[in-house]
Motif scaffolding. Structure first.
Motif, PDB file in Angstrom:
ATOM      1  N   MET A  32      43.312  42.346  34.468  1.00  0.00           N
ATOM      2  CA  MET A  32      42.787  40.994  34.308  1.00  0.00           C
ATOM      3  C   MET A  32      41.269  40.919  34.412  1.00  0.00           C
ATOM      4  O   MET A  32      40.690  39.882  34.144  1.00  0.00           O
ATOM      5  CB  MET A  32      43.407  40.074  35.359  1.00  0.00           C
ATOM      6  N   SER A  33      40.612  41.990  34.807  1.00  0.00           N
ATOM      7  CA  SER A  33      39.165  41.897  35.022  1.00  0.00           C
ATOM      8  C   SER A  33      38.399  43.067  34.408  1.00  0.00           C
ATOM      9  O   SER A  33      37.276  43.336  34.801  1.00  0.00           O
ATOM     10  CB  SER A  33      38.879  41.829  36.516  1.00  0.00           C
ATOM     11  N   TYR A  34      38.959  43.725  33.445  1.00  0.00           N
ATOM     12  CA  TYR A  34      38.364  44.937  32.887  1.00  0.00           C
ATOM     13  C   TYR A  34      36.930  44.712  32.401  1.00  0.00           C
ATOM     14  O   TYR A  34      36.052  45.492  32.683  1.00  0.00           O
ATOM     15  CB  TYR A  34      39.240  45.469  31.759  1.00  0.00           C
ATOM     16  N   THR A  35      36.701  43.635  31.669  1.00  0.00           N
ATOM     17  CA  THR A  35      35.368  43.397  31.119  1.00  0.00           C
ATOM     18  C   THR A  35      34.675  42.196  31.749  1.00  0.00           C
ATOM     19  O   THR A  35      33.685  41.710  31.226  1.00  0.00           O
ATOM     20  CB  THR A  35      35.439  43.174  29.598  1.00  0.00           C
ATOM     21  N   HIS A  36      35.177  41.694  32.866  1.00  0.00           N
ATOM     22  CA  HIS A  36      34.618  40.490  33.472  1.00  0.00           C
ATOM     23  C   HIS A  36      34.080  40.755  34.869  1.00  0.00           C
ATOM     24  O   HIS A  36      34.475  41.710  35.529  1.00  0.00           O
ATOM     25  CB  HIS A  36      35.684  39.393  33.562  1.00  0.00           C
ATOM     26  N   SER A  43      41.146  36.588  37.848  1.00  0.00           N
ATOM     27  CA  SER A  43      41.842  35.329  37.589  1.00  0.00           C
ATOM     28  C   SER A  43      43.275  35.428  38.073  1.00  0.00           C
ATOM     29  O   SER A  43      43.832  36.525  38.188  1.00  0.00           O
ATOM     30  CB  SER A  43      41.816  34.983  36.102  1.00  0.00           C
ATOM     31  N   VAL A  44      43.851  34.276  38.384  1.00  0.00           N
ATOM     32  CA  VAL A  44      45.273  34.194  38.696  1.00  0.00           C
ATOM     33  C   VAL A  44      45.888  33.188  37.734  1.00  0.00           C
ATOM     34  O   VAL A  44      45.271  32.189  37.377  1.00  0.00           O
ATOM     35  CB  VAL A  44      45.557  33.778  40.157  1.00  0.00           C
ATOM     36  N   VAL A 103      53.901  23.645  33.336  1.00  0.00           N
ATOM     37  CA  VAL A 103      52.468  23.605  33.060  1.00  0.00           C
ATOM     38  C   VAL A 103      51.827  24.864  33.630  1.00  0.00           C
ATOM     39  O   VAL A 103      52.328  25.461  34.585  1.00  0.00           O
ATOM     40  CB  VAL A 103      51.784  22.338  33.623  1.00  0.00           C
ATOM     41  N   ARG A 104      50.714  25.261  33.014  1.00  0.00           N
ATOM     42  CA  ARG A 104      50.080  26.528  33.381  1.00  0.00           C
ATOM     43  C   ARG A 104      48.567  26.363  33.435  1.00  0.00           C
ATOM     44  O   ARG A 104      47.985  25.627  32.628  1.00  0.00           O
ATOM     45  CB  ARG A 104      50.442  27.574  32.338  1.00  0.00           C
ATOM     46  N   VAL A 105      47.939  27.090  34.361  1.00  0.00           N
ATOM     47  CA  VAL A 105      46.482  27.100  34.487  1.00  0.00           C
ATOM     48  C   VAL A 105      46.032  28.487  34.944  1.00  0.00           C
ATOM     49  O   VAL A 105      46.766  29.181  35.652  1.00  0.00           O
ATOM     50  CB  VAL A 105      45.998  26.020  35.487  1.00  0.00           C
ATOM     51  N   LEU A 106      44.858  28.899  34.515  1.00  0.00           N
ATOM     52  CA  LEU A 106      44.226  30.110  35.021  1.00  0.00           C
ATOM     53  C   LEU A 106      43.119  29.675  35.973  1.00  0.00           C
ATOM     54  O   LEU A 106      42.357  28.765  35.656  1.00  0.00           O
ATOM     55  CB  LEU A 106      43.603  30.936  33.896  1.00  0.00           C
ATOM     56  N   ALA A 107      43.042  30.322  37.120  1.00  0.00           N
ATOM     57  CA  ALA A 107      41.971  30.039  38.078  1.00  0.00           C
ATOM     58  C   ALA A 107      41.130  31.300  38.220  1.00  0.00           C
ATOM     59  O   ALA A 107      41.659  32.390  38.416  1.00  0.00           O
ATOM     60  CB  ALA A 107      42.555  29.637  39.424  1.00  0.00           C
ATOM     61  N   ILE A 139      44.617  34.384  48.758  1.00  0.00           N
ATOM     62  CA  ILE A 139      43.883  33.284  49.383  1.00  0.00           C
ATOM     63  C   ILE A 139      43.679  32.158  48.370  1.00  0.00           C
ATOM     64  O   ILE A 139      43.870  30.981  48.680  1.00  0.00           O
ATOM     65  CB  ILE A 139      42.533  33.780  49.942  1.00  0.00           C
ATOM     66  N   VAL A 140      43.312  32.529  47.155  1.00  0.00           N
ATOM     67  CA  VAL A 140      43.105  31.543  46.091  1.00  0.00           C
ATOM     68  C   VAL A 140      44.429  30.859  45.743  1.00  0.00           C
ATOM     69  O   VAL A 140      44.503  29.632  45.651  1.00  0.00           O
ATOM     70  CB  VAL A 140      42.506  32.215  44.835  1.00  0.00           C
ATOM     71  N   ILE A 141      45.471  31.652  45.580  1.00  0.00           N
ATOM     72  CA  ILE A 141      46.794  31.110  45.239  1.00  0.00           C
ATOM     73  C   ILE A 141      47.279  30.148  46.312  1.00  0.00           C
ATOM     74  O   ILE A 141      47.756  29.052  46.011  1.00  0.00           O
ATOM     75  CB  ILE A 141      47.801  32.259  45.020  1.00  0.00           C
ATOM     76  N   ASP A 142      47.155  30.545  47.566  1.00  0.00           N
ATOM     77  CA  ASP A 142      47.587  29.692  48.678  1.00  0.00           C
ATOM     78  C   ASP A 142      46.839  28.364  48.675  1.00  0.00           C
ATOM     79  O   ASP A 142      47.448  27.299  48.787  1.00  0.00           O
ATOM     80  CB  ASP A 142      47.371  30.420  50.007  1.00  0.00           C
ATOM     81  N   ASP A 143      45.533  28.411  48.550  1.00  0.00           N
ATOM     82  CA  ASP A 143      44.731  27.190  48.588  1.00  0.00           C
ATOM     83  C   ASP A 143      45.110  26.245  47.449  1.00  0.00           C
ATOM     84  O   ASP A 143      45.345  25.056  47.666  1.00  0.00           O
ATOM     85  CB  ASP A 143      43.242  27.535  48.523  1.00  0.00           C
ATOM     86  N   ILE A 144      45.185  26.772  46.240  1.00  0.00           N
ATOM     87  CA  ILE A 144      45.507  25.920  45.089  1.00  0.00           C
ATOM     88  C   ILE A 144      46.933  25.388  45.193  1.00  0.00           C
ATOM     89  O   ILE A 144      47.176  24.196  44.957  1.00  0.00           O
ATOM     90  CB  ILE A 144      45.283  26.677  43.767  1.00  0.00           C
ATOM     91  N   ASN A 145      47.886  26.247  45.544  1.00  0.00           N
ATOM     92  CA  ASN A 145      49.276  25.786  45.660  1.00  0.00           C
ATOM     93  C   ASN A 145      49.427  24.693  46.715  1.00  0.00           C
ATOM     94  O   ASN A 145      50.168  23.723  46.513  1.00  0.00           O
ATOM     95  CB  ASN A 145      50.216  26.946  45.966  1.00  0.00           C
ATOM     96  N   CYS A 146      48.742  24.818  47.844  1.00  0.00           N
ATOM     97  CA  CYS A 146      48.795  23.771  48.878  1.00  0.00           C
ATOM     98  C   CYS A 146      48.209  22.467  48.347  1.00  0.00           C
ATOM     99  O   CYS A 146      48.768  21.389  48.572  1.00  0.00           O
ATOM    100  CB  CYS A 146      48.063  24.217  50.140  1.00  0.00           C
ATOM    101  N   ARG A 147      47.104  22.555  47.631  1.00  0.00           N
ATOM    102  CA  ARG A 147      46.477  21.362  47.056  1.00  0.00           C
ATOM    103  C   ARG A 147      47.399  20.697  46.028  1.00  0.00           C
ATOM    104  O   ARG A 147      47.535  19.474  45.998  1.00  0.00           O
ATOM    105  CB  ARG A 147      45.134  21.710  46.413  1.00  0.00           C
TER     106      ARG A 147
END
Length: 152
Positions: free
Chosen positions: A42-46, A50-51, A108-112, A122-130
């Motif tokens: 997911m991050s080869y050239t970046h 992202s999740v 529905v789908r989103v990339l963060a 940590i990112v997944i937990d925060d967004i899912n709780c929100r």
């Protein structure tokens, strides 16, 4: 990996690759297995990671509201970052998209996007709780499978 296993490469040698999963979990993957499977980097050239997050909501849901709530949750998360390196505000975050009709829900789908130094859980937990809080506050139902048993 094809089975949904994710991690950061922790070590490599001639026999296997060690992935660092959530917290202290280490996943040892033999090179013979890696050679015969599809891997997604997911991050080869970046400069960021992202999740991919999906949310199932009931068929009665207002999709405009659902998309707005998920978008706000991603943007309010202190760990998410702009994917745009040129400062183009239209490219700050991935949009929220209605992906498909599931058996008992709309999906529905989103990339963060987030810094490489931040652990994905940590990112997944925060967004899912929100998202969970926002859905509750706005009466958005998250459907679940259930069975009706009728006895005579």
């Amino acid at each position: 990996m094809e089975d949904g296993t994710t991690g950061v490469v922790d070590d490599m040698n001639l026999r296997h690759v060690v992935l660092k999963g959530v917290d202290t979990i280490r996943i040892v993957v033999p090179n013979s297995k890696l050679n015969s499977m599809k891997l997604v980097n997911m991050s080869y050239t970046h400069n960021f990671h992202s999740v991919d997050l999906t949310y199932n909501v009931s068929y009665d849901s207002d999709l405009t509201l659902v998309k707005k709530l998920v978008d706000k949750a991603v943007k309010d998360c202190p760990y998410t970052i702009s994917k745009a390196e040129d400062g183009d505000e239209s490219e700050r975050y991935s949009g929220v998209y209605f992906m498909n009709f599931a058996d008992s829900s709309l999906v529905v789908r989103v990339l963060a996007y987030f810094e490489k130094t931040t652990r994905p859980e940590i990112v997944i937990d925060d967004i899912n709780c929100r998202v969970n809080d926002a859905f509750r506050e706005n009466g958005v139902e998250i459907p679940y499978q259930y069975v009706n048993v009728v006895s005579k």
